[in-house]
Design an enzyme around this catalytic site. Structure first.
Site, PDB file in Angstrom:
ATOM      1  CB  SER A 112      -0.969  -0.025   1.180  1.00 19.20           C
ATOM      2  OG  SER A 112      -1.902   1.015   1.063  1.00 19.20           O
ATOM      3  CG  HIS A 113       0.040   3.667   3.214  1.00 24.72           C
ATOM      4  ND1 HIS A 113      -0.895   2.651   3.249  1.00 24.72           N
ATOM      5  CD2 HIS A 113       0.457   3.842   4.471  1.00 24.72           C
ATOM      6  CE1 HIS A 113      -1.033   2.242   4.495  1.00 24.72           C
ATOM      7  NE2 HIS A 113      -0.226   2.949   5.263  1.00 24.72           N
ATOM      8  CG  ASP A 276      -2.304   4.170  -1.692  1.00 24.89           C
ATOM      9  OD1 ASP A 276      -2.992   4.116  -2.723  1.00 24.89           O
ATOM     10  OD2 ASP A 276      -2.290   3.260  -0.828  1.00 24.89           O
ATOM     11  CG  ASP A 278      -2.452  -0.221  -2.892  1.00 28.51           C
ATOM     12  OD1 ASP A 278      -2.308   0.889  -2.336  1.00 28.51           O
ATOM     13  OD2 ASP A 278      -3.239  -1.087  -2.478  1.00 28.51           O
ATOM     14  CG  ASP A 280      -5.816   1.142  -1.622  1.00 32.47           C
ATOM     15  OD1 ASP A 280      -4.905   1.972  -1.443  1.00 32.47           O
ATOM     16  OD2 ASP A 280      -5.912   0.078  -0.972  1.00 32.47           O
ATOM     17  NE  ARG A 281      -4.067   4.154   2.873  1.00 34.51           N
ATOM     18  CZ  ARG A 281      -3.630   4.298   4.118  1.00 34.51           C
ATOM     19  NH1 ARG A 281      -3.068   5.448   4.472  1.00 34.51           N
ATOM     20  NH2 ARG A 281      -3.739   3.330   4.987  1.00 34.51           N
ATOM     21  CE  LYS A 375      -7.517   1.813   1.413  1.00 32.82           C
ATOM     22  NZ  LYS A 375      -7.495   1.134   2.713  1.00 32.82           N
TER      23      LYS A 375
HETATM   24  C1  G1P Z   1      -4.469   1.574   8.085  1.00 36.19           C
HETATM   25  C2  G1P Z   1      -5.655   2.503   8.114  1.00 36.19           C
HETATM   26  C3  G1P Z   1      -6.905   1.755   7.765  1.00 36.19           C
HETATM   27  C4  G1P Z   1      -6.720   1.049   6.431  1.00 36.19           C
HETATM   28  C5  G1P Z   1      -5.471   0.201   6.451  1.00 36.19           C
HETATM   29  C6  G1P Z   1      -5.177  -0.405   5.100  1.00 36.19           C
HETATM   30  O1  G1P Z   1      -4.625   0.565   9.031  1.00 36.19           O
HETATM   31  O2  G1P Z   1      -5.799   3.132   9.351  1.00 36.19           O
HETATM   32  O3  G1P Z   1      -7.987   2.634   7.715  1.00 36.19           O
HETATM   33  O4  G1P Z   1      -7.817   0.241   6.142  1.00 36.19           O
HETATM   34  O5  G1P Z   1      -4.351   0.994   6.821  1.00 36.19           O
HETATM   35  O6  G1P Z   1      -4.965   0.578   4.129  1.00 36.19           O
HETATM   36  P1  G1P Z   1      -3.986   0.628  10.507  1.00 36.19           P
HETATM   37  O7  G1P Z   1      -2.506   0.811  10.339  1.00 36.19           O
HETATM   38  O8  G1P Z   1      -4.598   1.805  11.182  1.00 36.19           O
HETATM   39  O9  G1P Z   1      -4.376  -0.683  11.116  1.00 36.19           O
HETATM   40 ZN    ZN Z   2      -3.199   1.450  -0.535  1.00 38.08          ZN
END
Ligand code: G1P
Ligand code: ZN
Length: 542
Positions: A112-113, A276, A278, A280-281, A375
């Site tokens: 992800s990010h 981000d 991948d 999705d954000r 998302k």
């Molecule tokens: C974080 C975000 C959450 C999101 C997840 C995956 O998780 O807070 O909303 O769904 O990344 O992108 P967390 O690190 O808080 O468990």
């Molecule tokens: Zn992501």
């Protein structure tokens, strides 16, 4: 093609309750590590004869991991794999391909990010046939397999090159390499009024999309520049790089500061957005105005009917528990269902499948709808553009009008990162132990109305998730939430979520940090957060 059965031993790694495995790239690249996890997935889903989508965000190790997955899929009897050209698929595009081709699921490679590269992070998760993250029953089975695994299966044959579109075979398995953008862009055209957005842009509306050197570059370039006519160069950092240009591809005011500065400068364009690693954000910024993800969810839900894909209105709104209540007020005004789920997109899946929610969102810059089961960053950008095109107002004007109507919910998240895991656990359990006695307690000028440790029962399938974060409700409408991150890869991350609602007749123009200072102080007083972590304040404020 010969199938090799290779002896292996259990791996450490997946946190129970999380929807995938995220680790340092170096760990993932250790001999047998990725293989173990992939086999643990395959052993949980009986893949023989089935079809899967495979793709990732292009980060370092993406290509090698996909080659290994293809060799293992063939060895495990998979009938067909649909893979994005060059191994690229944004997470929402992968979700769409799973649904469009009615496949049995997919494997998505991303952290992800989180930063990428040899010293960054890597990740892999399994999505089910509805296109969404696997529910806990499956992730628990995968987790159990990682602890008992003794062997994995892989072919001795190399995987085909996937840089060119085409169909290949590996033994009995077909590998279809597809363009990662085409089907996704076509889906967006069905949801949004492209001619109206194109007209807005042709009329001089300027935008800037920061792909943060990550996967949305090709998608945004095709959709925003080629199809909607945004000026060349409107998409910046649009070529995916294995280490995201050395950056942190998380679209928030901290990591997307360059975009923020641009949007607050004198010659700022009308609209700014970022996505981000991948895809999705999303982050949404108007000229001189940052839209919090919680507010963005509320505005998108309130105005979705302006886009063709949602013309008939929305059935419901779902938000994660720490997301602000701004969207609840919209749902109430519309008379549609409103759901508060635990953190993580997978909890929206049953509600979307059952038609009980149309728009979903999380405070962590995730918004999406029933068009896929993830998302979707670019989707949010396009819905915003569609709304702007119809309303012919600026982002700032849309926000002001929204607050005039529903009131403003000031919101911020404070992250305390790399906290000693034991200390973090104690802060949470000590607070949890005294919840029943907190009602009426005064802290930093606020009075606790009630407090709870959030437990969730899925209204569709009855599955449960307990202890998903501690909610402190204060008299007068303020709220603080404390929870431990499930996605960090070093130590524990404590997240403190703060909100304070002001009715339309109240002060709608405060600096959010001022509006939230008493809430932060009260939460700190009640939990001992700063003192017990030994920190003067949070590491990241978004
Ligand atoms: C974080 C975000 C959450 C999101 C997840 C995956 O998780 O807070 O909303 O769904 O990344 O992108 P967390 O690190 O808080 O468990
Ligand atoms: Zn992501």
């Amino acid at each position: 093609m010969t199938i090799q059965t290779i002896k292996t031993a259990p791996i450490e790694g997946q946190k129970p309750g999380t929807s995938g495995l995220r680790k340092k790239t170096r760990v993932f690249a250790e001999p047998g590590y990725l293989e173990n996890y992939v086999q643990a997935i395959f052993d949980a889903i009986e893949p023989a004869g089935k079809t899967y989508v495979v793709g990732g965000d292009g980060r370092y190790f993406n290509d090698r991991a996909i080659a290994t997955i293809l060799r293992m899929a063939a060895a495990n009897g998979v009938a067909k794999v649909i893979v994005g050209q060059g191994g690229i698929l944004s997470t929402p595009a992968a979700s769409h391909l799973i649904r469009l081709n009615e496949t049995d699921g997919g494997l998505i490679l991303s952290a992800s990010h989180n930063p990428g590269g040899e010293d960054g992070d890597f990740g892999l998760k399994y999505n089910i046939a509805n296109g969404g993250p696997a529910p806990e029953a499956i992730t628990d089975a995968i987790f159990a397999n990682t602890r008992t695994i003794t062997r994995y299966k892989i072919t001795d044959e190399d995987a085909p090159g996937i840089d060119a579109i085409g169909t290949f075979s590996m033994g009995n398995m077909e590998v279809a390499v597809v363009d990662p953008v085409t089907d996704y862009a076509a889906l967006m055209e069905t949801l949004f009024d492209f001619p109206a957005i194109a007209k807005l842009i042709a009329g001089g509306f300027r935008l800037r999309f920061d792909a943060m050197h990550a996967v949305t570059g090709p998608y945004a370039t095709e959709i925003l520049e080629n199809r909607l006519g945004a000026a060349k160069g409107s998409v910046v950092n649009g070529v995916p790089s294995p280490d995201f240009g050395g950056g942190h591809p998380d679209p928030n005011p901290v990591w997307a500061k360059v975009l923020m500065d641009h949007m607050f400068a004198d010659d700022a364009p009308d609209f700014g957005a970022a996505s981000d690693g991948d895809g999705d954000r999303n982050m949404i910024v108007g000229r001189g105005v940052y839209v919090t993800p919680s507010d963005s969810l509320a505005v998108l839900a309130a105005n979705a009917h302006l886009a063709p894909g949602y013309r008939d209105g929305i059935k419901g709104i779902a938000r994660s528990m720490p997301t602000s209540g701004a969207a609840d007020r919209v749902a109430q005004a519309m008379g549609v269902e409103c759901h508060q789920t635990p953190t993580g997109w997978k909890f929206f899946g049953t509600l979307l499948d059952a038609g009980r929610a149309t728009i979903c969102g999380e405070e962590s810059a995730g918004t999406g709808s029933n068009h896929v089961r993830e998302k979707d960053g670019l989707w949010a950008v396009l819905l915003w553009l569609n709304i702007l095109a119809v309303k012919k107002q600026s982002v700032a004007e849309i926000m002001d009008a929204h607050w005039q109507m529903y009131g403003r919910t000031y919101y911020s998240r404070h992250d305390y990162e790399e906290v000693d895991a034991e200390v973090a656990g104690e802060i949470m359990s000590d607070l949890s132990d005294k919840l029943d006695d907190l009602g009426g307690t005064k802290a930093a000028g606020l009075v606790v109305a009630d407090a709870e440790d959030f437990d969730y029962v899925d209204p569709v399938d009855g599955s449960t998730a307990t202890s998903q974060g501690i909610i402190l409700n204060f008299e007068g409408g303020a709220r603080a939430v404390l929870r431990l991150s499930g996605t960090g890869t070093a130590g524990a991350t404590i997240r403190l979520y703060l909100e304070n609602h002001v009715e339309p007749e109240g002060d709608l123009g405060m600096d959010p940090s001022v509006a939230l200072a008493p809430v932060a102080e009260a939460a700190d007083a009640l939990s001992g957060l700063k003192e017990r972590t030994g920190r003067a304040g949070p590491d990241v404020v978004t």
